[in-house]
Design an enzyme around this catalytic site. Structure first.
Site, short mmCIF file in Angstrom:
data_model
loop_
_atom_site.label_atom_id
_atom_site.label_comp_id
_atom_site.label_asym_id
_atom_site.label_seq_id
_atom_site.Cartn_x
_atom_site.Cartn_y
_atom_site.Cartn_z
N ASP A 14 0.79 -1.25 0.00
CA ASP A 14 0.00 0.00 0.00
C ASP A 14 0.82 1.30 0.00
O ASP A 14 0.48 2.25 0.72
CB ASP A 14 -0.97 0.01 1.19
CG ASP A 14 -1.99 -1.12 1.14
OD1 ASP A 14 -1.86 -2.00 0.27
OD2 ASP A 14 -2.91 -1.12 1.98
N ASP A 52 -4.66 -0.90 -1.63
CA ASP A 52 -5.99 -0.75 -1.08
C ASP A 52 -6.83 -0.22 -2.24
O ASP A 52 -6.44 0.78 -2.89
CB ASP A 52 -5.88 0.29 0.06
CG ASP A 52 -6.78 0.00 1.23
OD1 ASP A 52 -7.10 -1.18 1.50
OD2 ASP A 52 -7.14 0.98 1.93
N HIS A 54 -10.65 0.41 -2.92
CA HIS A 54 -12.01 0.38 -2.39
C HIS A 54 -13.04 0.91 -3.38
O HIS A 54 -12.77 1.87 -4.10
CB HIS A 54 -12.10 1.25 -1.13
CG HIS A 54 -11.28 0.77 0.03
ND1 HIS A 54 -11.23 -0.54 0.43
CD2 HIS A 54 -10.48 1.46 0.90
CE1 HIS A 54 -10.44 -0.64 1.49
NE2 HIS A 54 -9.97 0.56 1.78
N SER A 60 -15.63 1.08 5.43
CA SER A 60 -14.71 1.71 6.40
C SER A 60 -14.75 3.24 6.32
O SER A 60 -14.17 3.91 7.17
CB SER A 60 -13.27 1.24 6.16
OG SER A 60 -12.73 1.81 4.99
N HIS A 75 -10.77 6.91 1.15
CA HIS A 75 -9.39 6.78 0.68
C HIS A 75 -9.26 5.64 -0.32
O HIS A 75 -10.07 4.71 -0.32
CB HIS A 75 -8.45 6.51 1.87
CG HIS A 75 -8.71 5.19 2.54
ND1 HIS A 75 -9.72 5.01 3.46
CD2 HIS A 75 -8.13 3.97 2.39
CE1 HIS A 75 -9.74 3.74 3.85
NE2 HIS A 75 -8.79 3.08 3.22
N LYS A 100 -6.78 -5.13 -3.06
CA LYS A 100 -7.53 -5.70 -1.94
C LYS A 100 -8.53 -4.68 -1.39
O LYS A 100 -8.42 -3.48 -1.67
CB LYS A 100 -6.57 -6.13 -0.84
CG LYS A 100 -5.82 -4.96 -0.27
CD LYS A 100 -4.88 -5.36 0.83
CE LYS A 100 -4.05 -4.19 1.26
NZ LYS A 100 -4.85 -3.07 1.79
N GLU A 107 -14.03 -5.18 5.16
CA GLU A 107 -12.71 -4.59 5.33
C GLU A 107 -11.69 -5.68 5.03
O GLU A 107 -11.94 -6.86 5.27
CB GLU A 107 -12.55 -4.05 6.76
CG GLU A 107 -11.21 -3.35 7.03
CD GLU A 107 -10.93 -2.17 6.10
OE1 GLU A 107 -10.67 -2.41 4.90
OE2 GLU A 107 -10.94 -1.01 6.57
N ALA A 135 0.24 0.52 6.18
CA ALA A 135 0.78 1.13 7.39
C ALA A 135 1.18 0.00 8.34
O ALA A 135 0.52 -1.02 8.39
CB ALA A 135 -0.28 2.02 8.04
N CYS A 139 -2.19 -2.59 7.48
CA CYS A 139 -2.05 -3.53 6.36
C CYS A 139 -0.72 -4.27 6.36
O CYS A 139 -0.67 -5.43 5.95
CB CYS A 139 -2.33 -2.81 5.05
SG CYS A 139 -4.08 -2.37 4.93
C1 VGL Z 1 -4.85 0.85 5.60
C2 VGL Z 1 -6.33 1.92 6.98
C3 VGL Z 1 -7.33 1.74 6.07
C4 VGL Z 1 -3.44 0.38 5.35
C5 VGL Z 1 -5.84 0.66 4.67
O1 VGL Z 1 -3.04 0.25 4.18
O2 VGL Z 1 -2.72 0.12 6.34
N1 VGL Z 1 -5.09 1.47 6.76
N2 VGL Z 1 -7.08 1.11 4.93
ZN ZN Z 2 -8.55 1.06 3.36
#
Ligand code: VGL
Ligand code: ZN
Length: 191
Positions: A14, A52, A54, A60, A75, A100, A107, A135, A139
């Protein structure tokens, strides 16, 4: 590097514009992972990126996101510039791209969640998975835990990760949870 024979994969989690400074869900110094990752990629025969990805109405997303309860600002909406990989990443032509979190009602922090990643790695004879990116506490953590669960020798390259870290200490707790699960914590200059 002798720690990365052909049976090792680098999974870059990510490293997307929305998780970098200026993005919708910016992680402090998120873009600082790009330089160490670029130094690592050429050493791996198998490189995977996750994104990510979405739908616009993902479960989320919240109008007033609290972060600490895993509600987030909108996001990484599929196809937007926020969902694109950071332009500074230097990826090999054959890098495998995993998307993903593509279902509105689910989620999915892990790169292994309904993506086919496990089979793709197994098909390449991968036994060791190195994880880095964003992060640390979401993830990266979920992806590394799943990699270990699936039986891969799993290492997280900590200097090539940044965390959301809300509340402060969450990223450090994630690292502890990873250690407890048998994930090795390494730094890129030791590779
Ligand atoms: C993530 C929060 C929401 C990540 C993804 O990539 O860590 N964190 N969606
Ligand atoms: Zn996300």
């Amino acid at each position: 590097m002798n720690a990365n024979p052909n049976d090792a994969a680098l999974v870059i989690v990510d490293v997307q514009n929305d998780f970098c400074p200026g993005g919708a869900l910016a992680v402090t110094d998120g873009d600082a992972v790009v330089a160490p990752i670029n130094k690592l990629v050429e050493r791996f025969a198998t490189v995977v990126t996750t994104q990510d990805w979405h739908p616009a109405g993902h479960c989320s997303f919240a109008a007033e996101p609290k972060y600490v309860d895993k509600s987030w600002p909108r996001h990484c909406v599929a196809g937007t510039s926020g969902a694109a990989l950071h332009a500074g990443l230097k990826l090999p032509a054959g890098a495998l791209s995993i998307k993903k979190g593509t279902h509105a009602d689910k989620e999915a922090y892990s790169g292994f969640a309904d993506t086919g990643l496990q089979d793709a790695l197994a098909a390449r004879g991968i036994r060791t998975v190195y994880v880095c990116g964003l992060a640390t506490d979401y993830c990266v953590k979920a992806t590394a835990l799943d990699a270990a669960r699936h039986g891969f020798a799993t290492k997280v390259i900590l200097d090539a990760c940044r965390g959301v870290d809300l509340p402060a200490g969450t990223a450090a707790q994630a690292v502890e949870a990873l250690r407890k699960a048998g994930v090795e914590i390494v730094t890129s200059d030791a590779l």
